[in-house]
Design an enzyme around this catalytic site. Structure first.
Site, PDB file in Angstrom:
ATOM      1  N   LYS A  71      14.063   7.323   2.382  1.00 51.89           N
ATOM      2  CA  LYS A  71      13.593   6.408   3.437  1.00 51.89           C
ATOM      3  C   LYS A  71      14.749   5.699   4.159  1.00 51.89           C
ATOM      4  O   LYS A  71      14.529   4.996   5.136  1.00 51.89           O
ATOM      5  CB  LYS A  71      12.653   5.345   2.836  1.00 51.89           C
ATOM      6  N   THR A 121       0.844  -1.207   0.000  1.00 53.39           N
ATOM      7  CA  THR A 121       0.000   0.000   0.000  1.00 53.39           C
ATOM      8  C   THR A 121       0.873   1.250   0.000  1.00 53.39           C
ATOM      9  O   THR A 121       1.938   1.262   0.625  1.00 53.39           O
ATOM     10  CB  THR A 121      -0.885  -0.021   1.266  1.00 53.39           C
ATOM     11  N   GLY A 122       0.387   2.286  -0.673  1.00 53.55           N
ATOM     12  CA  GLY A 122       1.110   3.561  -0.670  1.00 53.55           C
ATOM     13  C   GLY A 122       1.466   3.995  -2.074  1.00 53.55           C
ATOM     14  O   GLY A 122       1.165   3.297  -3.050  1.00 53.55           O
ATOM     15  N   SER A 123       2.139   5.146  -2.175  1.00 52.29           N
ATOM     16  CA  SER A 123       2.407   5.709  -3.503  1.00 52.29           C
ATOM     17  C   SER A 123       3.442   4.882  -4.269  1.00 52.29           C
ATOM     18  O   SER A 123       3.351   4.746  -5.496  1.00 52.29           O
ATOM     19  CB  SER A 123       2.865   7.158  -3.370  1.00 52.29           C
ATOM     20  N   ASP A 141       8.269   3.514   5.272  1.00 56.84           N
ATOM     21  CA  ASP A 141       8.481   4.907   5.695  1.00 56.84           C
ATOM     22  C   ASP A 141       9.929   5.133   6.127  1.00 56.84           C
ATOM     23  O   ASP A 141      10.449   6.240   5.994  1.00 56.84           O
ATOM     24  CB  ASP A 141       7.506   5.251   6.824  1.00 56.84           C
ATOM     25  N   GLU A 158      -0.464  -5.356   6.203  1.00 59.17           N
ATOM     26  CA  GLU A 158       0.871  -5.485   5.609  1.00 59.17           C
ATOM     27  C   GLU A 158       1.683  -6.518   6.380  1.00 59.17           C
ATOM     28  O   GLU A 158       2.382  -7.353   5.797  1.00 59.17           O
ATOM     29  CB  GLU A 158       1.583  -4.126   5.623  1.00 59.17           C
TER      30      GLU A 158
END
Ligand code: 5RP
Length: 226
Positions: A125, A32-34, A88, A107
Site C-alpha cells: 500500500k 473496515t476491510g481485511s 488502499d 471511515e
C-alpha cells in the site's frame, strides 16, 4: 511472509499500540476491510480492556459483536480514544486513499472524531504518489451521472461500481487515471465541492497520525513527513 501474514503481523502490532493508549472507559474506533478484520480478531482477546467500539461499517460492527464486543453509535460516544483502519494507498505524508470496501464516508466521520488515527497496512500500500488505486467517490444515486461528468472535467475516468450500495444507501464511482496526484488535499477539497458528492476517498485534509507498515523486514512505524 505472504500478504495475509503481513496483515496479521501489522494487526498484532496495532493491538499492542492500542492497549498502550486505552483504559477500561475508552471507546475504540474500528475500520473496515481485511486488515481491520485481522485487528478485530486479535483485539477480541482484550475486550475487557476497553468499554466499547464504534465501527465504520455494518460488516465490522457485526464482526465485533460476533466476538462479544459492545458496539455503540458514534452519537453515543463522547470521545473516541483511537481509530484503527487500513488503507488502499499511503504516501510519506500519511495521506491515504481509502474506500476500496465502500466504507469511506463512515471511515472519514470516525476519523474526524477520533483523538488519534492509526493506519495499518502491508507494504503493497506504500506509494510515493497517490492515484494508482482508483479513487472511490460516494455519490447520492440521482447525482451519479452529473458527478461523473464533473470528475471527467477534473481529468479523471470515473467507473460506476455497479451492484454496490453503501451502508448509507448511496453509490460509488471509482475514479481512474488520477496518478500521479500532485496535491491530494486540493483534489479532496475540489471533489467534495461537486454537488451530489457525499465524500471522496482521499484522507489528506486529515491524514493518518501514524502508520504501521508491515514489511518483509518487520513493522516500520511512519509519522507524517513535513
Ligand atoms: C474500506 C477501506 C479499507 O481500509 C481499504 O480498502 C483497505 O482494505 P484491506 O485492508 O482489505 O486491504 O478503506 O472502505
Amino acid at each position: 511472509m505472504d500478504q495475509n501474514q503481513l496483515k496479521l503481523a501489522v494487526a498484532a502490532a496495532a493491538v499492542e499500540y492500542t492497549l498502550s493508549k486505552i483504559n477500561p472507559d475508552s471507546i475504540v474506533g474500528i475500520g473496515t476491510g481485511s486488515t481491520a478484520n485481522c485487528f478485530i480478531d486479535l483485539l477480541a482477546e482484550h475486550k475487557n480492556s476497553f468499554q466499547a467500539a464504534v465501527a465504520s461499517s455494518d460488516a465490522s460492527a457485526e464482526r465485533l459483536r460476533g466476538h462479544g464486543i459492545e458496539v455503540i453509535e458514534l452519537n453515543a460516544a463522547a470521545e473516541i480514544t483511537i481509530y484503527i483502519d487500513g488503507a488502499d494507498e499511503a504516501n510519506p505524508h500519511l495521506e491515504l486513499i481509502k474506500g476500496g470496501g465502500a466504507a469511506l464516508t463512515r471511515e472519514k466521520i470516525v476519523t474526524a472524531v477520533a483523538n488519534e488515527f492509526v493506519c495499518i497496512a502491508d507494504e503493497s500500500k506504500w506509494v510515493d504518489f497517490l492515484g494508482q488505486f482508483p479513487l472511490p467517490v460516494e455519490v447520492i444515486p440521482m447525482a451519479r451521472s452529473h458527478v461523473a461528468r464533473e470528475l471527467v472535467k477534473l481529468g479523471g475516468d470515473p467507473v460506476w461500481r455497479e451492484n454496490v450500495i453503501t451502508d448509507n444507501g448511496n453509490q460509488i464511482l471509482d475514479v481512474h487515471h488520477l496518478y500521479p496526484v500532485a496535491s491530494a488535499q486540493a483534489l479532496e477539497e475540489k471533489i467534495n465541492q461537486i454537488t451530489g458528492v457525499v465524500t471522496n476517498g482521499f484522507f489528506a485534509l486529515k491524514a493518518a497520525d501514524v502508520l504501521f507498515l508491515a514489511t518483509q523486514q518487520g513493522i516500520v512505524t511512519h509519522y507524517p513527513k513535513a
